[in-house]
Scaffold this motif. Structure first.
Motif, PDB file in Angstrom:
ATOM      1  N   GLN A 155       0.845  -1.189   0.000  1.00 56.11           N
ATOM      2  CA  GLN A 155       0.000   0.000   0.000  1.00 56.11           C
ATOM      3  C   GLN A 155       0.883   1.243   0.000  1.00 56.11           C
ATOM      4  O   GLN A 155       1.866   1.330   0.740  1.00 56.11           O
ATOM      5  N   GLY A 156       0.530   2.207  -0.841  1.00 53.88           N
ATOM      6  CA  GLY A 156       1.303   3.439  -0.886  1.00 53.88           C
ATOM      7  C   GLY A 156       2.750   3.230  -1.292  1.00 53.88           C
ATOM      8  O   GLY A 156       3.662   3.841  -0.725  1.00 53.88           O
ATOM      9  N   ALA A 159       3.643   7.407  -2.596  1.00 54.77           N
ATOM     10  CA  ALA A 159       2.649   8.192  -1.866  1.00 54.77           C
ATOM     11  C   ALA A 159       2.956   9.677  -2.021  1.00 54.77           C
ATOM     12  O   ALA A 159       4.124  10.077  -2.027  1.00 54.77           O
ATOM     13  N   PRO A 160       1.923  10.507  -2.160  1.00 56.75           N
ATOM     14  CA  PRO A 160       2.152  11.954  -2.263  1.00 56.75           C
ATOM     15  C   PRO A 160       2.642  12.505  -0.935  1.00 56.75           C
ATOM     16  O   PRO A 160       2.412  11.909   0.121  1.00 56.75           O
ATOM     17  N   GLU A 162       2.827  14.539   2.456  1.00 52.77           N
ATOM     18  CA  GLU A 162       1.808  14.996   3.386  1.00 52.77           C
ATOM     19  C   GLU A 162       1.662  16.515   3.264  1.00 52.77           C
ATOM     20  O   GLU A 162       2.622  17.230   3.012  1.00 52.77           O
ATOM     21  N   THR A 170     -10.900  12.150  -5.252  1.00 56.93           N
ATOM     22  CA  THR A 170      -9.764  11.364  -5.712  1.00 56.93           C
ATOM     23  C   THR A 170     -10.210  10.420  -6.822  1.00 56.93           C
ATOM     24  O   THR A 170     -11.202   9.696  -6.668  1.00 56.93           O
ATOM     25  N   SER A 195      -5.550   7.682  -6.881  1.00 52.24           N
ATOM     26  CA  SER A 195      -5.058   6.480  -6.231  1.00 52.24           C
ATOM     27  C   SER A 195      -5.157   5.341  -7.232  1.00 52.24           C
ATOM     28  O   SER A 195      -6.251   5.030  -7.723  1.00 52.24           O
ATOM     29  N   SER A 232      -0.960   8.468  -5.692  1.00 52.86           N
ATOM     30  CA  SER A 232      -0.631   7.335  -4.841  1.00 52.86           C
ATOM     31  C   SER A 232      -0.706   6.068  -5.682  1.00 52.86           C
ATOM     32  O   SER A 232      -1.695   5.839  -6.385  1.00 52.86           O
ATOM     33  N   SER A 234      -0.290   1.876  -5.410  1.00 48.86           N
ATOM     34  CA  SER A 234      -0.168   0.669  -4.601  1.00 48.86           C
ATOM     35  C   SER A 234       0.042  -0.512  -5.535  1.00 48.86           C
ATOM     36  O   SER A 234      -0.374  -0.489  -6.702  1.00 48.86           O
ATOM     37  N   GLU A 272      -6.791   3.453  -0.537  1.00 49.03           N
ATOM     38  CA  GLU A 272      -5.676   4.395  -0.393  1.00 49.03           C
ATOM     39  C   GLU A 272      -6.041   5.817  -0.802  1.00 49.03           C
ATOM     40  O   GLU A 272      -5.177   6.699  -0.795  1.00 49.03           O
ATOM     41  N   ARG A 274      -7.249   9.571  -0.453  1.00 49.50           N
ATOM     42  CA  ARG A 274      -7.045  10.489   0.677  1.00 49.50           C
ATOM     43  C   ARG A 274      -8.214  11.441   0.876  1.00 49.50           C
ATOM     44  O   ARG A 274      -8.173  12.306   1.750  1.00 49.50           O
TER      45      ARG A 274
END
Length: 474
Positions: A155-156, A159-160, A162, A170, A195, A232, A234, A272, A274
């Motif tokens: 997962q991730g 990832a972008p 934070e 999304t 995602s 993101s 995965s 995933e 956000r």
């Protein structure tokens, strides 16, 4: 759509509230030992009709088999790749289908005989539950267990950073490595949070998986910064030898389990996201220009409605000739529609899929409008993750996997509201590897039969659909 597991739980058997095996004789024309027949128990005449119908369909499950047949021929635009509208077919496959159909009939007859004598520790189950359980046992004996599978995932993987998430929607999608160029086009058009779940067709930790991960890392470098920083990714890895493995017996449960895990990928990608609101889209589709911007700047109240209610916002889907430019705005799409270079998605083969959207009404609409859900409706939607069902991961390969999910969405009480002015479009292209292995002219007929039986089982376990909205509210 490749359609890519929501409603995974299979209903447990309920204990009967009373003993149906009393001393008094009751009408039992079916002769199955269940006592008086109910509206949900097949009558003798119905069983005879079903037996006749089984001679004409592949799976012995009626409408579901017909739907899979239609779905097998659905676009985009059915290029001459051997599909139902493009010629092909095989005497070997036809002979296999006849043989498997006869074997299914034998298993079904054995299940009926078992059901006639079935008791569960001395306590009768309800007639409907007992019948459903015996039917499921017969199907499992014939097809092998049709259950979700466990996959290795990361997962991730990408990832972008934070930070402040000002966007409210999304885009959620999935793909295999050969679809990465199409993914890039989708993301560049969306220009917002996304995602993506990517299928690595090799076991995690293998040299082949490492090669594919490196190729994916190289591809992401081609993405514009505005896309890269909101993306993101995965990863989901193949079990065993992956899609290319040829060791499984054709048509077997093992071969089915090696097919593209589309609904497991969709669930991974959705998990995933956000933002609360997600745009569920297949990777071949390109959103129209400014779709996210208009939703956030000009229709924030509509997004508020999506957040606060069980409303599914339908983004109309169209398919476009390979030689035509990809339309970015409604006026360009309308010009292609007028000259026959574009059409509503699946219109020729599977109009149930997007017909209820009513493309003719959309072409002149200036405000959102509600439509009634119909069986096999499978639009691309924007909705809240707070209530959206998961995809049913028992569906693998190609066929009915998105139909299943949208039916679960409808059963959850969703209103379907069509977004005006904007759309998603896909160029015509050859059928995917998932289609070829599942429903193609050389595919083993067991896979089509398995999907039809699985969809029938899903519907039997699912809650009933709510009544459609009154016409005056649409």
């Amino acid at each position: 759509g490749e359609g890519e597991g929501e409603g995974e739980g299979e209903g447990g058997a309920d204990d009967a509230e009373g003993d149906v095996g009393g001393d008094e004789a009751v009408a039992d024309p079916v002769g199955d030992g269940f006592g008086e027949d109910t509206v949900l128990e097949p009558a003798a005449d119905d069983l005879a009709e079903d037996a006749d119908a089984d001679a004409d369909i592949d799976a012995g499950v009626g409408d579901e088999a017909d739907a899979v047949d239609m779905y097998a021929g659905a676009g985009p635009r059915d290029l001459p790749d051997g599909g139902p509208m493009g010629g092909g077919g095989s005497g070997r496959v036809a002979a296999l289908a006849a043989s498997e159909r006869r074997r299914f009939e034998e298993v079904a007859a054995a299940a009926a005989a078992a059901a006639a004598a079935a008791r569960d520790g001395g306590a009768w189950l309800s007639i409907e539950r007992q019948w459903a359980r015996r039917k499921a046992e017969a199907e499992d004996s014939f097809f092998g267990r049709m259950t979700p599978l466990a996959y290795a995932t990361v997962q991730g993987w990408l990832a972008p950073p934070e930070g402040d998430m000002s966007a409210r929607v999304t885009l959620v999608t999935q793909c295999s490595l050969d679809r990465l160029p199409r993914l890039r086009a989708t993301l560049e058009a969306w220009r917002g949070p996304a995602s993506v779940a990517v299928y690595i067709d090799a076991p995690r930790g293998s040299a082949a998986a490492a090669e594919r991960e490196a190729a994916l890392a190289q591809e992401r470098r081609h993405l514009p910064a505005a896309v890269h920083t909101q993306l993101s990714i995965s990863l989901l890895y193949a079990r065993g030898g992956g899609m290319a493995e040829g060791g499984a017996e054709p048509g077997s449960a093992e071969e089915y389990d090696s097919l593209y895990p589309i609904n497991a990928l969709r669930n991974l990608a959705a998990g995933e996201a956000r933002t609360e609101l997600v745009f569920l889209l297949d990777v071949d589709f390109v959103p129209s220009a400014g779709l996210l911007r208009e939703l956030q700047q000009q229709r924030p109240a509509l997004l508020d409605t999506l957040t606060a209610s069980r409303t599914a916002l339908v983004v109309p889907a169209f398919e476009v000739d390979a030689a035509a430019p990809m339309p970015r705005v409604q006026s360009s799409l309308s010009a292609l529609l007028r000259r026959g270079a574009a059409s509503s998605f699946h219109e020729a083969h599977f109009r149930h899929g997007h017909g209820p959207t009513d493309a003719a009404r959309w072409a002149t609409a200036s405000a959102p409008y509600e439509v009634a859900f119909e069986e096999y409706y499978e639009p691309y939607i924007i909705a809240s993750r707070a209530w959206l069902p998961k995809y049913d991961e028992r569906f693998r390969g190609y066929g009915m996997n998105k139909v299943q999910h949208l039916r679960a969405v409808a059963a959850a009480g969703a209103r379907f509201v069509v977004l005006p002015l904007h759309f998603a479009a896909a160029h015509e292209h050859a059928k995917s590897a998932a289609w070829t292995r599942t429903l193609g002219p050389a595919a083993h007929p067991m896979h089509k039969m398995r999907i039809a039986a699985l969809y029938a089982r899903f519907k039997a376990d699912a809650p009933p659909l709510p009544p459609p909205p009154p016409p005056h509210t649409r």
